[in-house]
Write a protein that holds these residues in place. Structure first.
Motif, PDB file in Angstrom:
ATOM      1  N   LEU A   1      -0.363  37.580 -32.243  1.00  0.00           N
ATOM      2  CA  LEU A   1      -1.761  37.138 -32.206  1.00  0.00           C
ATOM      3  C   LEU A   1      -2.716  38.332 -32.154  1.00  0.00           C
ATOM      4  CD1 LEU A   1      -1.587  34.103 -29.753  1.00  0.00           C
ATOM      5  CD2 LEU A   1      -2.484  34.070 -32.088  1.00  0.00           C
TER       6      LEU A   1
ATOM      7  N   LEU B   1      -5.753  39.275 -34.774  1.00  0.00           N
ATOM      8  CA  LEU B   1      -7.141  39.322 -34.313  1.00  0.00           C
ATOM      9  C   LEU B   1      -7.672  40.756 -34.296  1.00  0.00           C
ATOM     10  CD1 LEU B   1      -6.878  36.711 -31.418  1.00  0.00           C
ATOM     11  CD2 LEU B   1      -7.946  36.401 -33.650  1.00  0.00           C
TER      12      LEU B   1
ATOM     13  N   ALA C   1      -2.605  37.967 -24.975  1.00  0.00           N
ATOM     14  CA  ALA C   1      -3.202  38.299 -26.275  1.00  0.00           C
ATOM     15  C   ALA C   1      -4.618  38.832 -26.079  1.00  0.00           C
ATOM     16  CB  ALA C   1      -3.210  37.073 -27.175  1.00  0.00           C
TER      17      ALA C   1
ATOM     18  N   ILE D   1      -5.493  42.662 -27.731  1.00  0.00           N
ATOM     19  CA  ILE D   1      -6.281  42.853 -28.955  1.00  0.00           C
ATOM     20  C   ILE D   1      -6.804  44.285 -29.023  1.00  0.00           C
ATOM     21  CG2 ILE D   1      -8.398  42.171 -30.170  1.00  0.00           C
ATOM     22  CD1 ILE D   1      -8.020  39.367 -29.067  1.00  0.00           C
TER      23      ILE D   1
END
Lengths: 315, 329, 270
Positions: free
Chosen positions: C80, C84, C143, C147
């Motif tokens: 993820l 992103l 997540a 990021i």
């Protein structure tokens, strides 16, 4: 040249190609589409959660029913100023400040030697010496210190072997910071904090020192500067932004940590532990939320000052 | 005569900055065309508009009669040689050259053959397996050239193609580019800030300044018969004489250009001046002379009897050497 | 700052050597304790050495379950974060648009604020919206702070990838998608690999946020925390601790040899 004689051919058209054309004509659309998922994620999941939390800090807990009263009040913030709560804040800030200063002092020689002298095998050793503790599991590092500081552990043994057990006993006897053994004293908490966050101080300091040109140091000694003068007037000012950058990490991380003082240290709480107990066993979410606002505000002030000192260029 | 590229009242504005301002231009098919100007003059913007990397704020662009506003670069029959070569670092030389063929789904064997032929053309046969990082500047430039011609574009755009090369290499590449253009018969449009390069290579030259084209013509036109003081000064550092002086010398109140090599030291003196600097350039010597409040340059054959700094001398020239221009600076 | 030939003053060398000992000795001690025969205390020196705790640890179902959960969470959270973080980096480096700085701040915030704030914020949001704790609530938290590491790596590489490469690709006939596939992706690939590895390591080790976002499930760090607060079988904890240190040793060494000669300090992105 016959192979080139076919003339210009257009690229084949496809459905994806047509979508590509659309994005080419409207680059803003593409950027918006790219930003949509991360902004939704961080803006809604994360910022939304933070705002929910912030909102809670303006509610209060009904002391009789133990339920949260969803009405705007500053009473919860006033509670932070009660001596028992204010002590927690003060204790945490003092600890964070001491940890930061100690980290800077220990980090500097390591960073300096690594940046200026280390080569070959030594460079590899310095690299491992900084990276291994940085990347090793946080809990394992805390655990290692529990082993080291235990009453029956290696430090006590070492003091005994050197016939200086009296020194350890004297240190532990100091009121306030001493205790039954190192692992249940403030000294222990302090040692572990410094250990865990030290690499975060070394790296920016080393990066800042790497940027000091060697010929600047030569120039200073060329102009008659003693090593001490060169250090104070040339090296330290240039390394300072790196040290400030490192202090952001050591200070902020100490402010928010709740696991280290729980495992190594006294039973008196730090901010992180207070947040944890208030939201957990005590069920006082508003007070927990108000407590979290404290490090946010302190770090806000700290970052503003650090920015003025040019620390962000050294990150 | 077919027009390869045509610009009609093309402007490109970046906010308040007019990078290109109402430019009209026709480039003929098969021509070797140079866009010359100082940095910031709009020549590169003009090239990027033709390539499709920029869109005009207003005006129309046609490539071989087709309007290309709103047509993405990948659908234009135009290819570019970039100033920094822009070779793909993760591909070897042959993959770089064959890239446009790969996108057109040409079978592998055929595209390798075609790419190898293009490499031969730029004298880099056998270099296919190397990485761009292993090549010299001149070799990279040739790879960029091979990559741009492999799909036989109708127009080849070159952005300061020789800018990064050293002087000797630049001279040999100039000749090579010229002969390559003749063999391929493709229209070449190249951007340069070096007037020597533009004059020696191009069939025609457009001189840019401040987002406008000041003059279009053959190298000889531009050099011998500049339209404006800017062109006279920029192309070959001509002496620009102001209108009141020209009125005294030739009886008309206009700017005039006087080439440094047209000035004689002996004979009938039409102006008097003082030598302020002397540079020996081998067969010729350049003198900087202060005369009638102007700084003039003269290029004269080197010899033993040249005046030194501080000497007062008389300057002569033929009236035909005085090229009259407009009244605007 | 490099000066060839000369050596550091003695005092400085001693201080640096002392610092290195302080940094490395605790990790070395972990290795010794994994072999101790002592069960009830942390006594030094170990009264005897044995290998039996390796077998015991290996057979414990709670450890393997925690390890498996940690690996799964780290894998999903990394995936993820890769998507992103790359999207954000591409958008931010592609164009100058209004609010660019805000986006950067938004990405960095989850790691800049103390973990406990992220943790409790997510927890109170979950309870406000009555979301039950699950595998996915853990992933959600991880997540969020992963990021930034992908973003940092990708944004630096995008900045170094010259804009003319993209233009050259389009010039040669590739549309946006083809350019992404054939030019951009291969160029940022190693940066994404590095960012992904960092994200994985960060997630695998995370405990502070996880205590707030996990329900009954235990990741490996949560298991470890439990053992630290309420020790059940100390020698087993020792073995797990040693295993975890050894597991970080190899990638660090690999990263060192891979980035040797470069200017960047590998791994300093943490």
């Amino acid at each position: 040249m016959s192979a080139l004689d076919t003339g210009w051919t257009p690229p084949p058209q496809s459905l994806a190609g047509r979508l590509g054309d659309l994005f080419w004509r409207r680059p803003g659309l593409l950027v918006a589409l790219m930003l949509l998922p991360p902004v939704l994620w961080l803006g809604i999941v994360y910022i939304g959660s933070l705002l929910t939390l912030l909102l809670q800090s303006f509610y209060s807990l009904d002391e009789f029913s133990g339920l949260v009263v969803p009405e705007f009040t500053l009473a919860t913030y006033a509670e932070l100023l009660r001596p028992s709560n204010f002590d927690i804040i003060l204790r945490t800030v003092i600890m964070a400040a001491l940890v930061t200063v100690a980290s800077a002092i220990i980090a500097f020689p390591i960073a300096y030697v690594a940046a200026r002298y280390a080569r070959g095998k030594w460079k590899a050793l310095f690299y491992l010496g900084i990276m291994l503790p940085l990347w090793s599991s946080y809990l394992v590092k805390v655990y290692a210190w529990k082993l080291i500081l235990a009453k029956e552990g290696i430090l006590t043994w070492l003091f005994a072997k050197l016939h200086i057990s009296w020194l350890l006993d004297a240190i532990l006897a100091i009121p306030g910071i001493g205790g039954n053994s190192l692992s249940v004293s403030y000294i222990g908490t302090f040692l572990v904090f410094v250990y865990i966050w030290l690499p975060y101080m070394i790296l920016p300091t080393q990066a800042a020192l790497e940027r000091v040109p060697a010929n600047l140091i030569d120039a200073s000694s060329d102009l008659g500067g003693t090593p001490a003068m060169t250090f104070r007037n040339v090296i330290l000012p240039l390394a300072f932004p790196g040290i400030v950058a490192g202090s952001i990490f050591t200070f902020s991380l100490t402010l928010g940590d709740y696991i280290i003082p729980q495992i190594v240290g006294t039973s008196r709480l730090f901010i992180g532990q207070a947040v944890y107990t208030q939201q957990g066993t005590a069920g006082n979410i508003p007070l927990a939320a108000a407590f979290t606002v404290v490090p946010i505000v302190i770090m806000g002030i700290y970052l503003t000052v650090a920015k003025r000192l040019g620390a962000f260029d050294a990150l | 005569m077919t027009v390869a590229v045509s610009l009609r009242a093309v402007s490109r504005h970046f906010g308040a900055v007019k990078a290109l301002d109402a430019v009209d231009l026709d480039i003929e098919a098969g021509e070797f065309f140079a866009m010359l100007g100082p940095s910031g003059s709009g020549k590169t913007t003009c090239l990027r508009l033709i390539a499709g990397f920029e869109q005009p704020t207003s005006g129309h662009i046609e490539i071989f009669g087709e309007r290309v506003e709103g047509v993405p670069p990948y659908r234009r029959s135009v290819n570019t040689v970039f100033q920094d070569y822009a070779l793909f670092p993760h591909m070897n030389v042959i993959e770089n050259v064959a890239y446009s063929l790969m996108l057109r789904k040409v079978p592998k064997a055929e595209r390798l053959k075609t790419a190898e032929a293009a490499l031969d053309l730029v004298q880099l046969g056998g270099y296919g397996a190397r990485r761009p990082g292993q090549l010299s500047g001149g070799q990279r430039q040739r790879v960029a050239l091979a990559r741009a011609i492999v799909n036989k574009p109708k127009v080849l755009l070159l952005d300061e193609p020789l800018g990064a090369l050293d002087l000797k290499l630049r001279e040999s590449m100039q000749e090579e580019l010229k002969s390559l253009q003749k063999r391929l018969g493709i229209t070449f449009v190249f951007v340069t800030h070096d007037q020597g390069e533009a004059l020696s290579m191009a069939d025609r030259v457009a001189v840019f300044s401040d987002g406008r084209i000041r003059q279009v013509g053959t190298p000889e036109d531009i050099y011998q018969r500049p339209d404006t003081p800017f062109v006279a000064d920029f192309v070959g550092s001509s002496n620009v004489l102001p209108p009141d002086l020209v009125e005294r010398l030739a009886g008309v109140r206009r700017f005039a250009s006087l080439r440094p090599e047209a000035i004689r030291l002996g004979g009938e003196a039409r102006l008097t001046g003082t030598v302020v600097a002397r540079s020996y350039l081998g067969p010729v010597t350049r003198l900087a002379i202060e005369a009638v409040g102007l700084k003039l340059h003269a290029i004269v054959p080197s010899g033993a009897d040249l005046p030194g700094e501080g000497d007062t001398i008389g300057l002569g020239f033929d009236s035909v050497a005085l090229h009259l221009m407009g009244t605007e600076p | 700052m490099r000066s060839d030939g000369d050596r550091a003053p003695l005092l400085l060398r001693l201080a640096a050597a002392g610092g290195l000992v302080y940094l490395l000795a605790p990790l070395a001690i972990i290795f010794v304790y994994a072999f101790t025969t002592e069960e009830k205390s942390f006594v030094w020196p170990p009264p005897g050495l044995t290998l039996k705790w390796f077998a015991v640890a290996w057979a414990r179902p709670d450890i393997s379950a925690a390890l498996l959960l940690s690996l799964q969470v780290a894998a999903v959270a990394t995936a993820l974060a890769l998507v992103l973080g790359t999207l954000t980096a591409a958008a931010v480096s592609r164009t100058r648009f209004f609010g660019r700085e805000t986006i950067s701040l938004l990405v960095i915030l989850p790691i800049a604020l103390p973990g406990i704030i992220t943790g409790i914020a997510l927890r109170s949001a979950f309870s406000t919206f009555s979301i039950p704790f699950s595998f996915w609530t853990i992933v959600l938290g991880h997540a969020t702070f992963c990021i930034v590491v992908v973003y940092n790596n990708a944004v630096a590489r995008f900045r170094r990838t010259s804009a003319s490469l993209v233009e050259a690709s389009m010039d040669l006939g590739a549309d946006g998608f083809q350019t992404f596939r054939h030019v951009i992706l291969p160029n940022i690939g190693t940066a994404l690999l590095a960012g992904g590895m960092l994200a994985f390591a960060l997630s695998f080790d995370e405990v502070i946020v996880t205590t707030f976002t996990a329900g009954q499930q235990q990741t490996l760090p949560l298991w470890m925390l439990e053992e630290l607060i309420r020790p059940r079988q100390r020698p087993v904890t020792n073995v797990v601790a040693m295993f975890v240190v050894a597991a970080t040793f190899l990638p660090i060494l690999a990263a060192f040899y891979l980035t040797r000669g470069g200017d960047e300090i590998a791994g300093s992105g943490k």
